[in-house]
Design a protein around this motif. Structure first.
Motif, short mmCIF file in Angstrom:
data_model
loop_
_atom_site.label_atom_id
_atom_site.label_comp_id
_atom_site.label_asym_id
_atom_site.label_seq_id
_atom_site.Cartn_x
_atom_site.Cartn_y
_atom_site.Cartn_z
N GLY A 99 -12.21 -7.93 -0.86
CA GLY A 99 -11.50 -7.65 -2.11
C GLY A 99 -11.74 -6.26 -2.66
N LYS A 118 -9.59 -2.55 1.00
CA LYS A 118 -9.40 -1.97 2.33
C LYS A 118 -7.97 -2.19 2.84
CE LYS A 118 -12.71 -4.51 3.99
NZ LYS A 118 -12.98 -5.25 2.74
N SER A 119 -7.49 -3.43 2.78
CA SER A 119 -6.12 -3.68 3.24
C SER A 119 -5.12 -2.96 2.34
CB SER A 119 -5.81 -5.19 3.24
OG SER A 119 -6.66 -5.87 4.13
N GLY A 171 -7.95 -11.64 2.16
CA GLY A 171 -8.31 -12.60 3.20
C GLY A 171 -9.64 -13.30 2.93
N ALA A 192 -6.63 -1.19 -7.77
CA ALA A 192 -7.19 -1.60 -6.48
C ALA A 192 -7.62 -0.42 -5.64
CB ALA A 192 -6.18 -2.45 -5.72
N MET A 219 -14.22 -13.63 7.69
CA MET A 219 -13.53 -12.52 7.01
C MET A 219 -14.28 -11.94 5.84
SD MET A 219 -9.58 -13.48 7.01
CE MET A 219 -8.80 -14.10 8.48
N1 LIG Z 1 -0.19 -8.93 -4.45
C1 LIG Z 1 -1.31 -8.82 -5.17
N2 LIG Z 1 -1.28 -9.08 -6.50
C2 LIG Z 1 -2.41 -8.96 -7.25
N3 LIG Z 1 -3.61 -8.62 -6.78
C3 LIG Z 1 -3.71 -8.36 -5.46
C4 LIG Z 1 -2.57 -8.45 -4.59
N4 LIG Z 1 -2.97 -8.15 -3.32
C5 LIG Z 1 -4.30 -7.89 -3.42
N5 LIG Z 1 -4.75 -8.01 -4.68
C6 LIG Z 1 -6.14 -7.79 -5.16
O1 LIG Z 1 -6.50 -6.46 -4.86
C7 LIG Z 1 -7.86 -6.38 -4.44
C8 LIG Z 1 -7.95 -5.68 -3.09
O2 LIG Z 1 -7.35 -6.50 -2.09
P1 LIG Z 1 -7.37 -6.12 -0.56
O3 LIG Z 1 -6.54 -7.13 0.17
O4 LIG Z 1 -7.04 -4.69 -0.40
O5 LIG Z 1 -8.92 -6.34 -0.22
P2 LIG Z 1 -9.69 -6.15 1.15
O6 LIG Z 1 -10.73 -5.09 0.91
O7 LIG Z 1 -8.75 -5.96 2.27
O8 LIG Z 1 -10.45 -7.54 1.25
P3 LIG Z 1 -10.73 -8.49 2.54
O9 LIG Z 1 -11.88 -7.86 3.23
O10 LIG Z 1 -11.14 -9.80 1.89
O11 LIG Z 1 -9.48 -8.58 3.35
C9 LIG Z 1 -8.37 -7.82 -4.42
O12 LIG Z 1 -9.18 -8.02 -5.54
C10 LIG Z 1 -7.13 -8.66 -4.44
O13 LIG Z 1 -7.37 -9.86 -5.14
#
Ligand SMILES: Nc1ncnc2c1ncn2[C@@H]1O[C@H](COP(=O)(O)OP(=O)(O)OP(=O)(O)O)[C@@H](O)[C@H]1O
Ligand SMILES: Nc1ncnc2c1ncn2[C@@H]1O[C@H](COP(=O)(O)OP(=O)(O)OP(=O)(O)O)[C@@H](O)[C@H]1O
Ligand code: SF4
Ligand code: SF4
Ligand SMILES: [Mg+2]
Ligand SMILES: [Mg+2]
Lengths: 350, 334
Positions: A69, A72-73, B157, A48, B184
């Motif tokens: 996805g 970022k988070s 999200g 990730a 989101m």
């Molecule tokens: N606990 C977990 N187990 C497996 N995969 C995860 C988990 N948490 C997140 N992911 C995966 O990791 C990737 C990154 O997730 P993340 O939440 O960092 O995305 P993001 O950039 O914050 O997205 P958004 O803008 O939709 O919030 C995603 O493809 C998500 O499906």
């Protein structure tokens, strides 16, 4: 309660691309180097975060954008060392003010949260405790970090934090349900800044708020940042908010930072093909009903495309891109981009 | 010409406690009509707490109106039974505001999609069901092979939000109530999803009520807009007219507060006057924040019709003809 937030808005105008870079090179409060996170899921390993590196100076604001996805988070959680299994931080360092957070023991890290680095999570306003008064939650936060702090010093700190987010001192005695969404969001910011951290990470702090409240919250973050001279990372999707608020923009794609540039460079001359597509997909009032999304799907983290992860969707993809992974290069002015098109022009990182 | 949906003077009052004098009027005297054979996209905009979700919940029959009635295909939704009720449940679908709240953490994504397929008998067989699921997921930019089999907490999200939209696409309803469906996701995906929704309206005759605080996307996708403030209609009309030339001081503040992705167009020239802690209960609800408030504003302003497709509830326009709330829909283009 009447307040005029114009003054705050006006002093926010000190954004200047070159100044931002000077500040960064002069003194960086935050250095992230080679950060890597993998989720070990039933379907396989998902990388990730892949070799994420950047620096931020005191008083700088970085906008972090990228597809849903893209990680970022995950990056924010990794910086706070809050990744839970099946996720694992597999490498890298997060240096705040000279201290590498990754090297701290759990206890010291707990104190560093809030004290050195604060995180306002996605959907923060739903995270306030519904049955304790706002004030008690603030006092608890301080006590857990400064057990020897006297009562009146603690009160001073709370009142100061509330004032700096433009909330009435009466909020101290109130419960979360008595506040509006925007007020709750500001309480979360107040808690985030109680201990005057060096770095504040806000994950989509306003995506649930209307534009007027949004403006108030952003002006609040701006003013507070000015007071404590912290570096701010704003995670979000709203490019309008980015244009109005940050100094630098970092673009994440499939777990990698593909471009970091000043806000002006990003909006007027994006380099990476994904950034270019992102900028040209922005809505305005002149092209009603024209939807210009980026064709194709975001790649699966479980099966990343070979070479450059963007190649299946990139109009410039050639043989090289399909097989060889591009490395990050620095271009004139200090901006960085991860794309073969700039390999000649740019300077390789080591 | 028959009506798909009709709201007649609908109000919703939340009582605080059993005999509390402080009733909270979440929605005040709303009348609206959506025509059966003119599928449209209508935006409902307004600040946090203005009553948008309350309106959605009323339309879905999750809460009941305090006064007034809601008719679906001519029948009061409160009294629907048997076949009519099943048809309404199937034909009126929603994308809910909070993607973090609606998922049951113990079920995988597949469950969320297969349940409605079974319940409303949408597929001929297993393969057909699987194909439909994959088609809907792809339409919102998700990879079925990555998403199916996962639990909600394993998704970001924006991924959760899109699964909600996929579910709505799968059901091809007659009326879709979408409460902040793309808040989101990034600009590019937002464009793709909104285009999908617009095609749903254009090609499949689905009417959409798009609830949002994002006036830019409202402008791009909707035909008409209703601006709420504290449960009342402040301004309504053709979306181009209202956003390009807002006539109500509240709409003007909203439009002025849009953060544009343009470095030369700075955010918010006008200062914000914060809303008062306890509300003014009589007169114009926007009075306490209105820079142009006058003596007469202490009585509640009616809607004035500014042009053939725009009306505002504000005394600044009292030279224009009044229009009764029941006829507001006539101004809204389909
Ligand atoms: N606990 C977990 N187990 C497996 N995969 C995860 C988990 N948490 C997140 N992911 C995966 O990791 C990737 C990154 O997730 P993340 O939440 O960092 O995305 P993001 O950039 O914050 O997205 P958004 O803008 O939709 O919030 C995603 O493809 C998500 O499906
Ligand atoms: N179950 C409830 N009980 C009491 N009051 C409620 C309830 N649900 C909503 N309200 C109140 O009704 C008003 C309208 O709320 P609603 O959720 O419809 O707002 P909204 O426009 O959807 O806001 P947001 O943009 O924040 O989602 C608010 O003042 C809210 O506090
Ligand atoms: S490296 Fe090649 S495929 Fe990747 S973004 Fe650059 S031009 Fe496109
Ligand atoms: S009616 Fe009066 S207070 Fe209300 S918006 Fe118009 S001018 Fe302002
Ligand atoms: Mg996220
Ligand atoms: Mg709502």
């Amino acid at each position: 309660m009447m307040m005029d937030t114009k003054a705050a808005g006006a002093q926010a105008g000190s954004r200047n691309a070159t100044a931002a870079y000077d500040a960064a090179s002069a003194k960086s409060v935050l250095q992230v180097k080679g950060l890597e996170v993998t989720y070990y899921t039933d379907l396989g390993r998902a990388k990730a975060l892949d070799d994420v590196s950047f620096t931020l100076g005191a008083g700088e604001k970085l906008g972090m954008v990228g597809e849903s996805g893209s990680g970022k988070s995950t990056m924010a959680l990794a910086m706070m060392r809050m990744i839970k299994p099946p996720g694992r931080i597999e490498g890298g360092s997060v240096i705040v003010d000279g201290t590498d957070l990754m090297a701290l023991d759990d206890d010291t890290m707990r104190r560093a949260r809030l004290d050195k680095i604060a995180y306002i999570p996605q959907g923060a306003m739903n995270s306030l405790n519904p049955v304790t008064r706002i004030g008690a939650q603030m006092v608890d936060a301080i006590k857990s970090h400064m057990p020897r702090e006297g009562r009146s010093a603690i009160m001073d700190r709370c009142m100061h934090a509330l004032r700096s987010v433009d909330l009435d001192s009466g909020v101290f005695r109130m419960y979360a349900h008595e506040l509006s969404g925007g007020m709750k969001q500001r309480v979360c910011i107040a808690i985030g800044i109680l201990l005057e951290p060096k770095v504040i990470i806000a994950d989509e702090p306003t995506s649930a708020l209307d534009v007027v409240t949004q403006r108030q919250v952003m002006e609040t973050i701006d003013r507070v940042q000015d007071q404590i001279n912290a570096a701010v990372i704003l995670i979000g999707h709203d490019m309008g908010l980015m244009a109005q608020f940050v100094d630098k923009v970092a673009v994440m794609y499939a777990g990698r930072l593909v471009e970091v540039a000043s806000v002006r460079e990003m909006f007027t001359d994006p380099k990476h093909p994904y950034s270019q597509a992102l900028i040209s997909s922005l809505p305005n009032l002149d092209n009603k009903g024209v939807f210009q999304g980026i064709p194709g799907l975001a790649p699966s983290l479980l099966r990343l495309p070979s070479g450059c992860a963007f190649h299946p969707r990139c109009p410039h993809a050639e043989e090289l891109q399909r097989t060889v992974r591009p490395e990050s290069v620095t271009l004139a002015g200090g901006r960085t981009v991860t794309c073969h098109l700039y390999a000649e022009e740019g300077q390789r990182h080591v | 010409m028959s009506n798909l949906l009709e709201l007649k003077n609908v109000s919703k009052v939340y009582q605080r406690g059993i005999i509390s004098p402080h009733a909270n009027i979440a929605l005040r005297d709303i009348s609206l009509t959506l025509k059966e054979d003119e599928p449209t996209i209508m935006t409902v905009a307004g600040e946090s707490g203005s009553g948008k979700t309350t309106l959605a919940m009323l339309l879905l029959g999750f809460i009941t109106a305090t006064t007034g009635e809601i008719l679906y295909r001519g029948k009061n939704i409160a009294g629907l039974t048997g076949k009519d009720r099943l048809a309404y449940r199937r034909e009126v679908q929603a994308v809910f505001q909070d993607p973090f709240a609606v998922f049951n953490p113990f079920y995988t994504v597949d469950h969320l999609l297969t349940v409605p397929i079974k319940r409303f008998k949408l597929a001929r067989n297993k393969t057909d069901a699987r194909n439909r699921m994959e088609e809907a997921l792809t339409a919102v930019g998700l990879r079925p092979e990555d998403i199916l089999g996962r639990f909600p907490h394993q998704l970001s999200g924006g991924q959760r939000q899109r699964i909600n939209v996929a579910r709505a696409l799968l059901l091809k309803p007659r009326l879709l109530i979408a409460d902040e469906p793309v808040s989101m996701v990034d600009a590019s995906l937002r464009a793709n999803i909104l285009e999908t929704l617009r095609n749903l309206q254009r090609d499949h005759g689905v009417s959409i009520i798009y609830i949002t605080h994002d006036l830019t996307t409202a402008y791009h996708i909707a035909k008409s807009i209703i601006v709420l403030y504290r449960g009342g209609v402040m301004e309504a009309g053709d979306v181009d007219a209202v956003i390009k030339s807002p006539q109500h001081p509240y709409t003007q503040l909203l439009v002025d507060s849009i953060p544009w992705p343009n470095l030369n167009q700075r955010w918010g020239e006008h200062p914000i006057i914060a809303r008062e802690a306890d509300s003014v209960s009589t007169g114009c609800p926007f009075r306490a924040r209105c820079p142009k408030a006058m003596e007469i504003c202490k009585t509640r302003p009616p809607l004035f019709q500014i042009n053939p497709s725009q009306a505002a509830a504000c005394y600044l326009h009292d030279k224009q003809p009044e229009i009764v709330a029941e006829r507001l829909s006539e101004l809204l283009p389909a």
